[in-house]
Design an enzyme around this catalytic site. Structure first.
Site, PDB file in Angstrom:
ATOM      1  N   TYR A 116      -5.418  31.734 -78.692  1.00  0.00           N
ATOM      2  CA  TYR A 116      -6.025  32.668 -79.643  1.00  0.00           C
ATOM      3  C   TYR A 116      -4.993  33.234 -80.613  1.00  0.00           C
ATOM      4  O   TYR A 116      -5.297  33.451 -81.785  1.00  0.00           O
ATOM      5  CB  TYR A 116      -6.798  33.777 -78.910  1.00  0.00           C
ATOM      6  CG  TYR A 116      -8.180  33.298 -78.537  1.00  0.00           C
ATOM      7  CD1 TYR A 116      -9.200  33.269 -79.475  1.00  0.00           C
ATOM      8  CD2 TYR A 116      -8.437  32.806 -77.267  1.00  0.00           C
ATOM      9  CE1 TYR A 116     -10.449  32.772 -79.155  1.00  0.00           C
ATOM     10  CE2 TYR A 116      -9.688  32.305 -76.931  1.00  0.00           C
ATOM     11  CZ  TYR A 116     -10.690  32.293 -77.881  1.00  0.00           C
ATOM     12  OH  TYR A 116     -11.930  31.785 -77.584  1.00  0.00           O
ATOM     13  N   ASN A 120     -18.935  31.413 -86.656  1.00  0.00           N
ATOM     14  CA  ASN A 120     -17.483  31.466 -86.816  1.00  0.00           C
ATOM     15  C   ASN A 120     -16.920  32.829 -86.422  1.00  0.00           C
ATOM     16  O   ASN A 120     -17.548  33.862 -86.633  1.00  0.00           O
ATOM     17  CB  ASN A 120     -17.095  31.157 -88.262  1.00  0.00           C
ATOM     18  CG  ASN A 120     -17.541  29.764 -88.659  1.00  0.00           C
ATOM     19  OD1 ASN A 120     -17.849  28.945 -87.795  1.00  0.00           O
ATOM     20  ND2 ASN A 120     -17.581  29.493 -89.954  1.00  0.00           N
ATOM     21  N   HIS A 136     -20.752  34.898 -82.533  1.00  0.00           N
ATOM     22  CA  HIS A 136     -19.773  34.661 -81.472  1.00  0.00           C
ATOM     23  C   HIS A 136     -18.599  35.632 -81.476  1.00  0.00           C
ATOM     24  O   HIS A 136     -17.589  35.375 -80.829  1.00  0.00           O
ATOM     25  CB  HIS A 136     -19.277  33.204 -81.547  1.00  0.00           C
ATOM     26  CG  HIS A 136     -20.354  32.189 -81.255  1.00  0.00           C
ATOM     27  ND1 HIS A 136     -20.249  30.860 -81.588  1.00  0.00           N
ATOM     28  CD2 HIS A 136     -21.560  32.330 -80.651  1.00  0.00           C
ATOM     29  CE1 HIS A 136     -21.357  30.225 -81.196  1.00  0.00           C
ATOM     30  NE2 HIS A 136     -22.161  31.101 -80.641  1.00  0.00           N
ATOM     31  N   SER A 177     -22.193  21.459 -86.198  1.00  0.00           N
ATOM     32  CA  SER A 177     -22.670  20.268 -85.499  1.00  0.00           C
ATOM     33  C   SER A 177     -23.973  20.580 -84.779  1.00  0.00           C
ATOM     34  O   SER A 177     -24.647  19.679 -84.290  1.00  0.00           O
ATOM     35  CB  SER A 177     -21.611  19.771 -84.514  1.00  0.00           C
ATOM     36  OG  SER A 177     -21.264  20.797 -83.616  1.00  0.00           O
TER      37      SER A 177
HETATM   38  P1  OAD Z   1     -18.060  21.966 -84.785  1.00  0.00           P
HETATM   39  O1  OAD Z   1     -16.601  21.706 -84.824  1.00  0.00           O
HETATM   40  O2  OAD Z   1     -18.833  21.544 -83.589  1.00  0.00           O
HETATM   41  O3  OAD Z   1     -18.762  21.276 -86.022  1.00  0.00           O
HETATM   42  C1  OAD Z   1     -18.255  21.370 -87.322  1.00  0.00           C
HETATM   43  C2  OAD Z   1     -19.230  20.667 -88.260  1.00  0.00           C
HETATM   44  O4  OAD Z   1     -18.753  20.854 -89.583  1.00  0.00           O
HETATM   45  C3  OAD Z   1     -19.353  19.159 -88.035  1.00  0.00           C
HETATM   46  O5  OAD Z   1     -20.740  18.822 -87.997  1.00  0.00           O
HETATM   47  C4  OAD Z   1     -18.687  18.545 -89.265  1.00  0.00           C
HETATM   48  O6  OAD Z   1     -19.312  17.336 -89.676  1.00  0.00           O
HETATM   49  C5  OAD Z   1     -18.899  19.634 -90.287  1.00  0.00           C
HETATM   50  N1  OAD Z   1     -17.900  19.681 -91.370  1.00  0.00           N
HETATM   51  C6  OAD Z   1     -16.603  19.301 -91.362  1.00  0.00           C
HETATM   52  N2  OAD Z   1     -16.016  19.535 -92.547  1.00  0.00           N
HETATM   53  C7  OAD Z   1     -16.971  20.098 -93.340  1.00  0.00           C
HETATM   54  C8  OAD Z   1     -16.985  20.591 -94.683  1.00  0.00           C
HETATM   55  N3  OAD Z   1     -15.886  20.561 -95.448  1.00  0.00           N
HETATM   56  N4  OAD Z   1     -18.137  21.107 -95.158  1.00  0.00           N
HETATM   57  C9  OAD Z   1     -19.264  21.156 -94.384  1.00  0.00           C
HETATM   58  N5  OAD Z   1     -19.296  20.706 -93.115  1.00  0.00           N
HETATM   59  C10 OAD Z   1     -18.181  20.190 -92.595  1.00  0.00           C
HETATM   60  O7  OAD Z   1     -18.242  23.526 -85.076  1.00  0.00           O
HETATM   61  P2  OAD Z   1     -19.508  24.478 -84.843  1.00  0.00           P
HETATM   62  O8  OAD Z   1     -20.783  23.732 -85.048  1.00  0.00           O
HETATM   63  O9  OAD Z   1     -19.298  25.679 -85.641  1.00  0.00           O
HETATM   64  O10 OAD Z   1     -18.431  28.479 -80.067  1.00  0.00           O
HETATM   65  O11 OAD Z   1     -19.353  24.811 -83.315  1.00  0.00           O
HETATM   66  C11 OAD Z   1     -20.246  25.712 -82.745  1.00  0.00           C
HETATM   67  C12 OAD Z   1     -19.589  26.527 -81.691  1.00  0.00           C
HETATM   68  O12 OAD Z   1     -18.951  25.690 -80.735  1.00  0.00           O
HETATM   69  C13 OAD Z   1     -18.441  27.408 -82.182  1.00  0.00           C
HETATM   70  O13 OAD Z   1     -18.890  28.625 -82.710  1.00  0.00           O
HETATM   71  C14 OAD Z   1     -17.670  27.635 -80.935  1.00  0.00           C
HETATM   72  C15 OAD Z   1     -17.625  26.208 -80.475  1.00  0.00           C
HETATM   73  O14 OAD Z   1     -17.297  26.003 -79.220  1.00  0.00           O
HETATM   74  C16 OAD Z   1     -17.815  29.340 -79.265  1.00  0.00           C
HETATM   75  O15 OAD Z   1     -16.609  29.452 -79.254  1.00  0.00           O
HETATM   76  C17 OAD Z   1     -18.737  30.133 -78.414  1.00  0.00           C
END
Ligand code: OAD
Ligand code: ZN
Length: 255
Positions: free
Chosen positions: A66, A101, A125, A199
Site C-alpha cells: 500500500y 478506485n 472500495h 473488467s
Molecule cells: P481491473 O484491473 O480488473 O480491470 C481494468 C479494466 O480497465 C480492464 O477491463 C481493462 O481492459 C480496462 N482498461 C485498461 N486500460 C484502459 C484505458 N486506458 N481506458 C479504459 N479502460 C482501460 O480493474 P477493476 O475492474 O477496477 O477491488 O477491478 C475491480 C476491483 O478489483 C478493484 O476495485 C479492486 C480489485 O481487486 C478491491 O480492491 C476490493
C-alpha cells in the site's frame, strides 16, 4: 451516426446517470490496473495481498504494497476522462460517479473543476489515503509516508495503540452498508449507466451496471477489451477512457 454520437445522445437524453468506473480510467494517468499488464507487484497478485488474511499473516508486507501504491498515485494526476466527468457532474446535477478506485483521482478532478470532492461521488472500495484502526475502528485521513521497514515502524492508532490498516475494502469483506445502499439507490433510479475501465468481475460493483440495464436503462461501455458487461451494453466503445469520455459528455454548446 457514429457509435460515439449514439452514446452521447443516450447520455444527454437520460434523466439520471450513473457513471461506474474502475482501474482502467486511471490507467491513462499512469496508475497500474489490477488484472492487466503491470498488475503484479513483485511476484504478488492483488488477490493475495488485499485480504484480511494476508494482513493478519504479514501486515508489514501488505503495508509495503500500500505504501508503494500511495507513492505511485501521489505522482499521478487526473486525466481528461476524470476531468470531463467532473465538469459534467458539476453542470448536470443528476450525474453520480460511482468508482471502485481507491486512488482518489475523481475527488481531485472535482476539486480542480471547482466542485466539492464528495458531491455525488461514491468511492465503493474506500481510499488509499485513509486509515482505519484494527482495534477501535476509528477512521481518518492519512497522507504521511508509511515506514514499512519492520512491523515496529507501522502506523498505530493514537487513541488505542492498535495497528492501523488501509481504509479500503479487501477481498472477502463486505462494503460498508451506507456506501452500498447509496450506490444501489443510484442504480435503481438511473436511466443510463456509463461504465468506464472496469473488467466488471468484482461484485457488488458490476451488478450495479446490470441493475440499470435490466430496468431498461441505456448501458454504455468504454473499454479497450471485452468484459462481462459487453453483451448487455447498448453501445460498446473499444477505446481508452481519456480518448473518448470527453466527447461522450460534451454538452451541445461545448462541441
Ligand atoms: P481491473 O484491473 O480488473 O480491470 C481494468 C479494466 O480497465 C480492464 O477491463 C481493462 O481492459 C480496462 N482498461 C485498461 N486500460 C484502459 C484505458 N486506458 N481506458 C479504459 N479502460 C482501460 O480493474 P477493476 O475492474 O477496477 O477491488 O477491478 C475491480 C476491483 O478489483 C478493484 O476495485 C479492486 C480489485 O481487486 C478491491 O480492491 C476490493
Ligand atoms: Zn484505535
Amino acid at each position: 451516426m457514429s457509435q460515439v454520437e449514439r452514446a452521447r445522445r443516450l447520455l444527454a437524453g437520460a434523466g439520471e446517470v450513473m457513471v461506474l468506473t474502475g482501474a482502467g480510467i486511471s490507467a491513462d494517468s499512469g496508475v497500474p490496473t489490477f488484472r492487466g499488464e503491470g498488475g503484479l507487484w513483485r511476484e504478488h497478485r492483488p488477490e493475495e495481498l488485499a485480504t484480511p488474511r494476508a494482513f493478519a499473516r504479514d501486515p508489514r508486507l501488505v503495508w509495503e504494497w500500500y505504501a508503494w501504491r500511495r507513492e505511485v498515485v501521489s505522482g499521478c494526476r487526473p486525466n481528461e476522462a476524470h476531468r470531463a466527468l467532473a465538469r459534467w457532474a458539476l453542470r448536470r446535477d443528476a450525474v453520480w460517479i460511482v468508482t471502485q478506485n481507491v486512488d482518489g483521482l475523481h475527488a481531485v478532478a472535482a476539486r480542480v473543476a471547482g466542485g466539492s470532492p464528495t458531491d455525488r461521488l461514491i468511492e465503493l472500495h474506500g481510499s488509499l489515503f485513509r486509515v482505519r484502526c484494527t482495534g477501535c475502528g476509528e477512521r481518518r485521513a492519512h497522507r504521511r509516508p508509511i515506514d514499512a521497514t519492520s512491523e515496529a515502524t507501522l502506523p498505530r492508532c493514537e487513541a488505542c495503540g492498535s495497528l492501523l490498516r488501509p481504509d479500503v475494502v479487501w477481498f472477502g469483506e463486505p462494503l460498508p452498508e451506507s456506501v452500498i445502499s447509496g450506490a444501489v439507490e443510484v442504480a435503481r433510479r438511473a436511466d443510463a449507466c456509463l461504465v468506464v475501465g472496469t473488467s466488471a468481475v468484482v461484485q457488488p460493483a458490476a451488478g450495479l451496471a446490470s441493475t440499470v440495464a435490466q430496468r431498461g436503462g441505456a448501458l454504455i461501455e468504454v473499454n479497450p477489451a471485452v468484459t462481462s458487461l459487453t453483451t448487455l451494453a447498448h453501445v460498446s466503445l473499444r477505446t481508452r477512457a481519456a480518448a473518448t469520455v470527453p466527447a461522450l459528455v460534451a454538452s451541445e454548446d461545448a462541441r
